[in-house]
Design a protein around this motif. Sequence first.
Motif, PDB file in Angstrom:
ATOM      1  N   GLU A 145      15.628  12.465   9.173  1.00  0.00           N
ATOM      2  CA  GLU A 145      14.845  11.235   9.055  1.00  0.00           C
ATOM      3  C   GLU A 145      13.605  11.439   8.185  1.00  0.00           C
ATOM      4  O   GLU A 145      12.512  11.004   8.521  1.00  0.00           O
ATOM      5  N   GLU A 146      13.813  12.152   7.082  1.00  0.00           N
ATOM      6  CA  GLU A 146      12.718  12.377   6.143  1.00  0.00           C
ATOM      7  C   GLU A 146      13.085  11.768   4.796  1.00  0.00           C
ATOM      8  O   GLU A 146      13.585  12.450   3.901  1.00  0.00           O
ATOM      9  N   PRO A 147      12.887  10.464   4.655  1.00  0.00           N
ATOM     10  CA  PRO A 147      13.345   9.805   3.430  1.00  0.00           C
ATOM     11  C   PRO A 147      12.567  10.238   2.190  1.00  0.00           C
ATOM     12  O   PRO A 147      11.387  10.569   2.271  1.00  0.00           O
ATOM     13  N   THR A 148      13.277  10.225   1.064  1.00  0.00           N
ATOM     14  CA  THR A 148      12.633  10.483  -0.213  1.00  0.00           C
ATOM     15  C   THR A 148      11.958   9.197  -0.695  1.00  0.00           C
ATOM     16  O   THR A 148      10.913   9.234  -1.312  1.00  0.00           O
ATOM     17  N   TYR A 149      12.623   8.075  -0.429  1.00  0.00           N
ATOM     18  CA  TYR A 149      12.115   6.768  -0.854  1.00  0.00           C
ATOM     19  C   TYR A 149      12.120   5.813   0.331  1.00  0.00           C
ATOM     20  O   TYR A 149      13.037   5.839   1.151  1.00  0.00           O
ATOM     21  N   VAL A 150      11.090   4.981   0.382  1.00  0.00           N
ATOM     22  CA  VAL A 150      11.097   3.835   1.292  1.00  0.00           C
ATOM     23  C   VAL A 150      10.761   2.646   0.406  1.00  0.00           C
ATOM     24  O   VAL A 150       9.717   2.638  -0.252  1.00  0.00           O
ATOM     25  N   VAL A 151      11.660   1.689   0.310  1.00  0.00           N
ATOM     26  CA  VAL A 151      11.460   0.634  -0.687  1.00  0.00           C
ATOM     27  C   VAL A 151      11.764  -0.750  -0.119  1.00  0.00           C
ATOM     28  O   VAL A 151      12.452  -0.888   0.883  1.00  0.00           O
ATOM     29  N   PHE A 152      11.228  -1.751  -0.801  1.00  0.00           N
ATOM     30  CA  PHE A 152      11.620  -3.125  -0.536  1.00  0.00           C
ATOM     31  C   PHE A 152      12.669  -3.531  -1.562  1.00  0.00           C
ATOM     32  O   PHE A 152      12.551  -3.226  -2.747  1.00  0.00           O
ATOM     33  N   ASN A 153      13.673  -4.223  -1.124  1.00  0.00           N
ATOM     34  CA  ASN A 153      14.708  -4.785  -1.993  1.00  0.00           C
ATOM     35  C   ASN A 153      15.349  -3.774  -2.936  1.00  0.00           C
ATOM     36  O   ASN A 153      15.572  -4.032  -4.114  1.00  0.00           O
ATOM     37  N   GLY A 154      15.615  -2.598  -2.408  1.00  0.00           N
ATOM     38  CA  GLY A 154      16.533  -1.678  -3.057  1.00  0.00           C
ATOM     39  C   GLY A 154      16.007  -0.743  -4.119  1.00  0.00           C
ATOM     40  O   GLY A 154      16.725   0.152  -4.535  1.00  0.00           O
ATOM     41  N   SER A 155      14.776  -0.938  -4.585  1.00  0.00           N
ATOM     42  CA  SER A 155      14.264   0.017  -5.558  1.00  0.00           C
ATOM     43  C   SER A 155      12.741  -0.038  -5.617  1.00  0.00           C
ATOM     44  O   SER A 155      12.137  -1.033  -5.216  1.00  0.00           O
ATOM     45  N   VAL A 156      12.177   1.038  -6.116  1.00  0.00           N
ATOM     46  CA  VAL A 156      10.741   1.064  -6.343  1.00  0.00           C
ATOM     47  C   VAL A 156      10.444   0.016  -7.418  1.00  0.00           C
ATOM     48  O   VAL A 156      11.098  -0.002  -8.457  1.00  0.00           O
ATOM     49  N   GLY A 157       9.528  -0.876  -7.150  1.00  0.00           N
ATOM     50  CA  GLY A 157       9.163  -1.863  -8.156  1.00  0.00           C
ATOM     51  C   GLY A 157      10.034  -3.109  -8.172  1.00  0.00           C
ATOM     52  O   GLY A 157       9.919  -3.926  -9.080  1.00  0.00           O
ATOM     53  N   ALA A 158      10.891  -3.280  -7.153  1.00  0.00           N
ATOM     54  CA  ALA A 158      11.761  -4.469  -7.125  1.00  0.00           C
ATOM     55  C   ALA A 158      10.959  -5.751  -6.930  1.00  0.00           C
ATOM     56  O   ALA A 158      11.444  -6.843  -7.214  1.00  0.00           O
ATOM     57  N   ASN A 207      16.796   4.705   9.187  1.00  0.00           N
ATOM     58  CA  ASN A 207      16.032   5.433  10.202  1.00  0.00           C
ATOM     59  C   ASN A 207      14.689   4.818  10.566  1.00  0.00           C
ATOM     60  O   ASN A 207      14.352   4.687  11.725  1.00  0.00           O
ATOM     61  N   LEU A 208      13.906   4.470   9.564  1.00  0.00           N
ATOM     62  CA  LEU A 208      12.514   4.121   9.834  1.00  0.00           C
ATOM     63  C   LEU A 208      12.352   2.703  10.356  1.00  0.00           C
ATOM     64  O   LEU A 208      13.084   1.801   9.967  1.00  0.00           O
ATOM     65  N   ILE A 209      11.360   2.516  11.205  1.00  0.00           N
ATOM     66  CA  ILE A 209      10.949   1.168  11.548  1.00  0.00           C
ATOM     67  C   ILE A 209       9.739   0.848  10.677  1.00  0.00           C
ATOM     68  O   ILE A 209       9.005   1.741  10.266  1.00  0.00           O
ATOM     69  N   SER A 210       9.555  -0.420  10.372  1.00  0.00           N
ATOM     70  CA  SER A 210       8.552  -0.806   9.391  1.00  0.00           C
ATOM     71  C   SER A 210       7.336  -1.449  10.049  1.00  0.00           C
ATOM     72  O   SER A 210       7.467  -2.251  10.966  1.00  0.00           O
ATOM     73  N   SER A 211       6.164  -1.074   9.544  1.00  0.00           N
ATOM     74  CA  SER A 211       4.928  -1.750   9.958  1.00  0.00           C
ATOM     75  C   SER A 211       4.615  -2.754   8.860  1.00  0.00           C
ATOM     76  O   SER A 211       3.777  -2.501   7.999  1.00  0.00           O
ATOM     77  N   PHE A 212       5.294  -3.882   8.876  1.00  0.00           N
ATOM     78  CA  PHE A 212       5.220  -4.798   7.739  1.00  0.00           C
ATOM     79  C   PHE A 212       3.878  -5.523   7.700  1.00  0.00           C
ATOM     80  O   PHE A 212       3.421  -6.083   8.689  1.00  0.00           O
ATOM     81  N   HIS A 213       3.277  -5.540   6.503  1.00  0.00           N
ATOM     82  CA  HIS A 213       1.926  -6.060   6.355  1.00  0.00           C
ATOM     83  C   HIS A 213       1.764  -6.618   4.947  1.00  0.00           C
ATOM     84  O   HIS A 213       2.344  -6.096   4.001  1.00  0.00           O
ATOM     85  N   VAL A 214       1.023  -7.695   4.834  1.00  0.00           N
ATOM     86  CA  VAL A 214       0.670  -8.210   3.513  1.00  0.00           C
ATOM     87  C   VAL A 214      -0.845  -8.065   3.377  1.00  0.00           C
ATOM     88  O   VAL A 214      -1.599  -8.684   4.134  1.00  0.00           O
ATOM     89  N   ILE A 215      -1.260  -7.226   2.427  1.00  0.00           N
ATOM     90  CA  ILE A 215      -2.687  -6.928   2.296  1.00  0.00           C
ATOM     91  C   ILE A 215      -3.438  -8.178   1.841  1.00  0.00           C
ATOM     92  O   ILE A 215      -3.140  -8.736   0.784  1.00  0.00           O
TER      93      ILE A 215
END
Lengths: 247, 492
Positions: free
Chosen positions: B229-242, B267-275
């Motif tokens: 459970e050690e991801p290389t990437y955690v992304v929104f909508n499938g890619s970095v910068g999507a 694996n991960l649960i998200s702490s979803f936030h809009v700054i």
Amino acid sequence: MAQKNPSTGLVMIKGGSFVPLYGPDAKPVKVQSFQLDAYPVTNAQFEAFVQAYPKWRKATVKKIFADQNYLKHWATPLGVGPDAAKIKNSPVTNVSWFAAKAYCECQGKRLPTSNEWEFAALASETKPDATNDEKFYQRSLEWYSKPNPKYLPPVKESFRNYYGAYGMIGLVWEWTQDYNSALLVGEGRSNASLDKQEFCGSGASGATNVKNYVAFMRYAFRSSLKANYTVANLGFRCASSMPVASR
Amino acid sequence: MKTSTKTKAVQFLGIAIYCLGLLFSCTDVKKEREIASAAIAAGSKVLPQIEAELTNAPNVPRPIARKYPAKVVVRLEVTEVVQKLADGVEYTFWTFGGSVPGKFIRIREGDEVEFHLMNHPDSKNPHNIDLHAVSGPGGGAASTFTAPGHETIFDFKALNPGLYVYHCATAPVGMHIANGMYGLILVEPKEGLPAVDKEYYVMQGDFYTKGDFGAPGLQPFDMTKALKEEPTYVVFNGSVGALTGEKALTAQTGETVRLFVGNGGPNLISSFHVIGEIFDKVYQEGGSKVNENVQTTLVPAGGAAITEFKADVPGNYVLVDHSIFRAFNKGALGMLKVQGKEDKKVYSGQIMDKIYLPEGATVQEMPDSKAPLAPVAATKDGRIALGKAVFTQNCQACHQAEGQGIKGAFPPIAKSDYLNADVNRAIGVVAHGLEGQIKVNGELYNSTMPKLTLTDEQIANVLTFVYNQWGNKGVEVTTEQVKKVRATPPSH
């Protein structure tokens, strides 16, 4: 030991036992010595077969024996057509289980059982049993996760294992005699109820060898098939039980 | 039964008449009209049949205007494709509909769905689908195990409203999900969701590659990292910068924005936030309960949430997993660009940028704001004391702490015949500087003594100090003397 019989293209697989992947209390399965085609059957070989046996041609095959995609990559009723140069020595695909079974029988052989196939596929280049070789698993994993190439490579260019069998890993999926006896249902996570041998989602923890996670995919793949199905990356090779005299 | 049938028929008729009054070129309206007419013709036993409109993230299908259930046909195609995971980094994604996350499916509570799962002939693997919106074995997975080049079909009825995740559940399940096989299905409540101005589809996922974050090329899946459970990437909508740059979500000030947020995991649960935004409403876990005024909402792996807020003021609002290293170091960043009129009452923007002083932010002055006067010595001892400080700051570097000077470079001022011979000359040297050859205690020196910017008082003090140290003659030099000498141009 690994011996290749050049006249028939068969390699000998010395018998033994192995623990299939499924189930926490799976017992070792015995596999008798047998012979296995060194290569998957090629398009050229299958062309020769359908010429000799018209009922297995594209145009004439009975619907219950093959779905409508049977040999769909062939441009002509009798052969590959314009792509022949590129794939005549590549594994034949888009063949049903019935057709594969018929082919082997016409060669005086049979399809390997899943246990035989899996037993032979445990071998890396140097070891008959690469059960604990993570590098070996990684190779499998990388193949499983790569999309199919437009043209499959010639069978002789693929990975050759300890027994001299080519392309057991990294080329195509292969039909087995009892492809649908794997203990996996469509909903592969339901091993809590009816059949504890069923595995998959929980199989990762219930498996005998967690590291060989990727091998589940072969069982999963076979379980998704019916005998008349034809699939673009599913081929086959034949096997033969050991001649009585040499036992 | 009969009365309700009549009521429905009247409703359908109403819709049909309403639609007739609208432009026929509007296919959506036309479709609705046809559906309604068909329903009337067939009676209420047969539901009108609709082909579901599926969309790619970040878009969502239009809200459902229907007030009656329908038979909705959903056709979802599975493909295995190589796509960008980050700049220069490619990955083989397994997809529901060609990209990650899978197509957004929007149906209505009570709808009967005819679900088709098509596995593209080029797929290497068999796949199935588990829709969390389905009540039944495997969420449909038990009925949709599909070999490459095949299609499976099953029906289900949408019993519960809510926002649900769907995903592949074929062995090995974790790998299928890790490769991107997930998406969202919204079952709108019968009464519909309140109208908003903008709706978007955002889904988080974690990816595990052999190479480190940013390592270029087509990266294979890393099973070991996935198990740890050690991801290389955690992304929104499938890619970095999507969801950044040109692909950022947009809204105008004053508009209400609804985000359908999913988390595919694995694996991960998200702490979803809009700054910079507060969620006015959150449908927690995608269900029916509404929480209000929420900063960060937890989205479980295989779960969802609906967040709503009003875009009050313009600016860029950054979507993050507030488990923050994922955002800034693993890719979980998106952006909502809000354009429109400022509202300085809600947010002023920067008013000023200035030096921060720990005692207070403004420039401070004492009530009597004159600079303090330099102390004036009242006695000879006072002069010596003040002169010591001047010497230390201005003279010591050359003439040395004990006035011994440096042989050949800086003449001594301890027991100095040159110094002691002429007080006025000494004052002149300090006030005007000195250039040229002089003889001190029998040694020749030829260097430059710069003119020092000292006040008369300081010169008087420092010379008095020097004359009263190191065996010099002990005189006091006064400011009047200095003033006089300063007025006289240097004689040499």
